[in-house]
Design a protein around this motif. Structure first.
Motif, PDB file in Angstrom:
ATOM      1  N   ALA A 149      30.504 -15.551  15.546  1.00 11.92           N
ATOM      2  CA  ALA A 149      29.511 -15.699  14.354  1.00 11.92           C
ATOM      3  C   ALA A 149      29.034 -17.153  14.568  1.00 11.92           C
ATOM      4  CB  ALA A 149      30.232 -15.855  13.005  1.00 11.92           C
ATOM      5  N   LEU A 150      27.563 -17.338  14.673  1.00 11.36           N
ATOM      6  CA  LEU A 150      26.950 -18.519  14.656  1.00 11.36           C
ATOM      7  C   LEU A 150      26.315 -18.771  13.369  1.00 11.36           C
ATOM      8  CD1 LEU A 150      24.669 -18.077  17.714  1.00 11.36           C
ATOM      9  CD2 LEU A 150      26.421 -19.606  17.345  1.00 11.36           C
ATOM     10  N   PHE A 151      26.233 -20.069  12.988  1.00 15.42           N
ATOM     11  CA  PHE A 151      25.396 -20.638  11.781  1.00 15.42           C
ATOM     12  C   PHE A 151      24.319 -21.604  12.152  1.00 15.42           C
ATOM     13  CE2 PHE A 151      29.606 -19.373  10.740  1.00 15.42           C
ATOM     14  CZ  PHE A 151      29.563 -18.639   9.516  1.00 15.42           C
ATOM     15  N   LEU A 152      23.280 -21.244  12.071  1.00 16.12           N
ATOM     16  CA  LEU A 152      22.173 -22.235  12.601  1.00 16.12           C
ATOM     17  C   LEU A 152      21.378 -23.097  11.532  1.00 16.12           C
ATOM     18  CD1 LEU A 152      20.192 -19.229  14.497  1.00 16.12           C
ATOM     19  CD2 LEU A 152      21.948 -20.677  15.316  1.00 16.12           C
ATOM     20  N   ASN A 153      20.968 -24.176  11.977  1.00 14.84           N
ATOM     21  CA  ASN A 153      20.078 -24.902  10.878  1.00 14.84           C
ATOM     22  C   ASN A 153      18.747 -24.434  11.139  1.00 14.84           C
ATOM     23  OD1 ASN A 153      19.320 -25.967  13.707  1.00 14.84           O
ATOM     24  ND2 ASN A 153      19.383 -27.987  13.071  1.00 14.84           N
ATOM     25  N   ALA A 154      17.956 -25.127  10.192  1.00 17.81           N
ATOM     26  CA  ALA A 154      16.570 -24.617  10.155  1.00 17.81           C
ATOM     27  C   ALA A 154      15.634 -24.861  11.418  1.00 17.81           C
ATOM     28  CB  ALA A 154      15.882 -25.489   8.947  1.00 17.81           C
ATOM     29  N   ALA A 191      17.329 -28.549  17.141  1.00 18.76           N
ATOM     30  CA  ALA A 191      18.045 -27.069  16.937  1.00 18.76           C
ATOM     31  C   ALA A 191      19.352 -27.255  17.037  1.00 18.76           C
ATOM     32  CB  ALA A 191      17.239 -26.196  17.881  1.00 18.76           C
ATOM     33  N   LEU A 192      20.294 -26.835  16.214  1.00 17.66           N
ATOM     34  CA  LEU A 192      21.686 -27.036  16.053  1.00 17.66           C
ATOM     35  C   LEU A 192      22.327 -25.608  15.641  1.00 17.66           C
ATOM     36  CD1 LEU A 192      23.742 -29.957  15.355  1.00 17.66           C
ATOM     37  CD2 LEU A 192      23.942 -27.973  14.047  1.00 17.66           C
ATOM     38  N   ALA A 193      23.443 -25.172  16.126  1.00 19.48           N
ATOM     39  CA  ALA A 193      24.429 -24.135  15.915  1.00 19.48           C
ATOM     40  C   ALA A 193      25.796 -24.629  15.831  1.00 19.48           C
ATOM     41  CB  ALA A 193      24.047 -23.015  16.835  1.00 19.48           C
TER      42      ALA A 193
END
Length: 848
Positions: A149-154, A191-193
């Motif tokens: 599972a990935l959680f991405l910033n805007a 970009a960050l995950a």
């Protein structure tokens, strides 16, 4: 009303009327000041905004820990340290993290850079709330621990064009790991995950390793005491949380300072334009000054009047420059990001952050430049003899000065150039350049006299009149030629520096790129997560058409005694059968020391860490099992490297693998057999890869061409600055000759009475322009070469720790000097057209 008040009102009125009635002339001076202020202020705003954005993003991502345990270099450290640190009674909370730069494919299959953080969802929220995973479906709380599972910033969501539920392929070695977007994080910046720590370790072959542990101490615990008490092995350090920002600021500081110094070139030449314009103003207003002098306006008041006008020009130029600089900075941040071509800030897109202090400083620089430019014209106005000037018998002229002060300034500049850097910056060298330029300009009258004395005498009456007047009234040459000398010398210096650097880069690329084809899958920081596996390297070496395959491994490495505030160098492990041929060595390598590992240090590393050939250097390497091993290497030689400002080390591939067990490869250099089909070989290589589209190919010629294109684009601003400097110098010539022909109306009238035609009078003025501009071009050329020596051999090594050979492109320099000579002569002739068009009788009737 008191006399001082009356004088103040009179001076203010006269200054305002002069500025209002001569808008074009003063607009040019204001624009020159504004341009210099704008460029310098824009550079400062861009870099300050980028650093502030970088620091702010780090604070959000890292949270507010008291200390951070991290490893220098690549490879991380054994996760067993987490249990040891967390068990310390002074540690209230410990949050383990894995930091990776990875490549992700967006919806169109294009690679995008992504920072991936493996976190412990149970502890990260307490120390770094911005990294707390937020599931898209609140009921799906188990997604916090799902390894896929990935959680991405805007920023990551925009770059990848994905939403919750979509799959994002992340590259690990030559494979793609499709991970599910399960939610978001609020972390700002690039970009960050975020992914579960165990999932990051599993997918990217980092089992049992960590990159960072954030610590929060119990109330009253002392961070310094904890650092001293915990016995950390070499390569592991407990640091304050803001060290990454300080390191980036330190590394990019020389780049920022040099950009600012380059931007101030326009302000320097703008000062000479103010000088020329004010000199023209003094000549045009000579009757006005004479009348005011007869009526009681003293020398001090006349000088104060000119200085007030220069102050107004500087103030107006500074205000305009600040507005223009802010607009330029805003546009650059929107279009180019915050690195200005230096590559220090990556994908950060900062917002503009204005600074009143910086604005005031740059405004003061603009005002100081204008006041400095108006200083000598103000002195000339003060020396005016009112009674004689009212009769047309005298004027405000420049005095012939001795060459001794100018020579003393140039000698002082040469001595300053010998001094070492101050706090890592070539401040003494910058002062040396300023003194050389100033001293050269002070020597203009003497140099003009000397050159014209040695010029061949001709019987042509027009040339005789022109050359004799140019020689005997050479003090006026300071006004006419100062701008040319300053602008041409700077243009010559920049031309020599850029040409020398480009030639050195071209030779360096030829040496370091000997193979026919280079294969990689990712460059930069992403190379640590996307590498070439050893089985592909072995299969590629066995392909028909491949004569030799050389694997290259590049990664950050830790020094045993690191320099505070500086990132560690890059270690390059590659085959070294013949270092003298495969490395651009400075001198011959020394014999290896028995029982030690041999390395070759780059110039930057040698200067930053005071390492020389034959010395020993302590290194800390990361093994594949997570342990870190300290070794002592022997420096066999120093090599030239233009790619890594923080320094680099080259080690034999066999030695590196024996010490670390690391078989990963970042680049594969292939030398082809005669007659090999390059296209067929690339197809065969792609067939060996699990994901053929992840392989990238480039020939040595393509890499060289691309590198030189990037170089030319990075230095394009220098050509623009040269054009601006030359244009300002030519405007100064026009202003100077305009001032002189106004004061020579009677002379032109007398020549007309003696039978000279209008074209002959113009020829005399053009001849004077040719003589003075020719002398100025020769002086500017010589002075520019002297300044280029300082730039190439002092400023560049002290700023970036790179050396190069001085290359003088005589053809381009001659063309540059010739263009200035022709333009200066034509400018002088055009400036005289209006004055010689006046009626000859009217010009001399005052003498009847």
């Amino acid at each position: 009303m008191a006399r001082p008040t009356l004088l103040l009102r009179l001076l203010t009125t006269l200054s305002w009327r002069e500025l209002r009635h001569q808008p074009l002339r003063h607009a040019l001076a204001v624009l020159a000041v504004a341009l210099g202020v704008a460029l310098a202020y824009a550079v400062q705003l861009i870099n300050a905004s980028a650093l502030a954005e970088f620091a702010g993003a780090l604070r959000q991502v890292h949270g507010e820990p008291d200390l951070v345990l991290r490893a220098d270099g690549a490879g991380g450290f054994d996760e067993a340290w987490y249990a040891r640190i967390a068990a310390d009674p002074r540690v209230a909370l410990a949050s383990p993290l894995l930091e990776l730069d990875v490549r992700a494919l967006d919806r169109q299959g294009r690679p995008q850079r992504l920072t991936l953080l493996g976190v412990d969802a149970l502890t990260v929220a307490a120390l770094s709330p911005a990294l707390r995973p937020q599931p898209a479906d609140p009921a799906e709380r188990e997604a916090l621990f799902d390894p896929d599972a990935l959680f991405l910033n805007a920023a990551a969501q925009r770059a990848l064009g994905v939403a919750a539920g979509d799959r994002v392929p992340l590259q690990s070695a030559l494979a793609l790991r499709p991970l599910r977007v399960a939610g978001a994080v609020v972390a700002p910046g690039a970009a960050l995950a975020v992914i579960d720590l165990a999932g990051a370790q599993q997918h990217f072959d980092r089992l049992g390793r960590l990159d960072r542990i954030d610590l929060r101490l119990v109330a009253g615990a002392d961070a310094d005491t904890l650092r001293r008490d915990i016995a950390l092995p070499a390569g592991l350090r407990l640091t304050p949380p803001g060290e990454a920002t300080r390191r980036l600021s330190q590394v990019s500081r020389a780049y920022r300072v040099n950009l600012t110094a380059l931007a101030l070139v326009a302000l320097f030449t703008g000062s000479f334009l103010v000088f020329s314009m004010q000199s023209l103003s003094v000549a045009q207003r000579q009757p006005q000054f004479a009348l005011l002098g007869v009526l009681g306006l003293g020398a001090r008041e006349r000088a104060a009047l000119l200085r007030a006008e220069a102050l107004l020009i500087g103030g107006a130029g500074s205000v305009l420059g600040l507005a223009l600089g802010a607009a330029l900075a805003w546009a650059a941040l929107r279009l180019l990001g915050g690195d200005l071509g230096g590559g220090y800030f990556g994908a950060i897109a900062p917002s503009l952050q204005l600074s009143p202090t910086a604005a005031a400083l740059h405004a003061a620089l603009g005002v100081a430049a204008a006041v400095t430019g108006g200083w000598l014209p103000a002195r000339a106005a003060a020396r005016l003899a009112p009674a004689q000037a009212l009769k047309g018998l005298g004027g405000a002229t420049m005095r012939v000065t001795s060459a001794v002060p100018g020579l003393a300034l140039m000698v002082a500049g040469a001595l300053l150039a010998l001094l070492p850097p101050i706090d890592g910056l070539p401040l003494a060298a910058y002062a040396a350049v300023a003194l050389l330029l100033t001293g050269g300009i002070v020597c203009v009258p003497a140099a003009v006299g000397l050159l014209l004395e040695r010029a061949p005498r001709r019987t042509n009456v027009l040339w005789l009149l022109a050359s004799e007047r140019a020689r005997r009234l050479r003090a006026s040459a300071t006004v006419a030629v100062a701008g040319v000398v300053a602008s041409l010398s700077l243009a010559v210096a920049l031309t020599v520096m850029v040409t020398s650097f480009r030639a050195a880069l071209q030779d360096w690329l030829t040496t370091v790129l000997p193979a026919d084809l280079y294969v990689r899958t990712a460059g930069g920081a992403a190379a640590e997560s996307a590498w070439l596996p050893p089985e592909l390297v072995a299969a590629a070496a066995a392909l028909p058409g491949v004569a030799r395959a050389e694997p290259i491994r590049a990664l950050p490495v830790a020094l045993g005694d690191p320099r505070p505030g500086q990132p560690g160098p890059t270690l390059i492990a590659r085959p070294l059968a013949d270092p003298a041929r495969s490395l651009p060595l400075l001198g011959e390598p020394v014999a290896p020391a028995p029982g030690t590992v041999s390395v070759y240090a780059s110039e930057a590393l040698a200067q930053l860490h005071r390492v020389d050939t034959g010395q020993r250097l302590d290194l800390v390497l990361a093994r594949t099992d997570g342990q870190r091993v300290a070794i002592t290497a022997f420096v066999r030689g120093i090599w030239r490297d233009y790619a890594r400002q923080q320094g680099a080390l080259v080690m034999a591939e066999a030695d590196y693998r024996a010490l670390t067990g690391d078989t990963r490869v970042n680049d594969l250099a292939l030398t082809l057999a005669p007659g090999a089909d390059l296209a067929a070989l690339q197809r065969q290589l792609r067939a060996l890869a699990p994901e053929p589209g992840l392989l990238e190919f480039a020939s040595a010629g393509e890499i060289r061409a691309q590198s030189l294109r990037i170089f030319d684009r990075s230095f394009a601003v220098t050509w623009w600055l040269q054009a601006v400097a030359i244009a300002i110098g030519l405007v100064g010539i026009a202003a100077s000759f305009s001032a002189q022909v106004l004061a020579r109306r009677k002379e032109f009238g007398l020549l007309a009475h003696l039978g000279f035609t209008r074209h002959q009078v113009l020829a005399v003025v053009a001849g004077e322009g040719l003589a003075w501009t020719g002398a100025g071009a020769l002086l500017g050329l010589a002075l520019g070469v002297a300044v280029s020596v300082v730039l190439v051999h002092v400023v560049n090594p002290q700023s970036f720790h790179w050396s190069m050979e001085l290359l003088l492109p005589w053809g381009r320099l001659a063309a540059l000097a010739g263009a200035v000579l022709v333009a200066g002569t034509l400018t002088a002739a055009l400036a005289a057209r209006h004055a010689v068009a006046r009626n000859a009788v009217l010009a001399v009737r005052e003498d009847w």
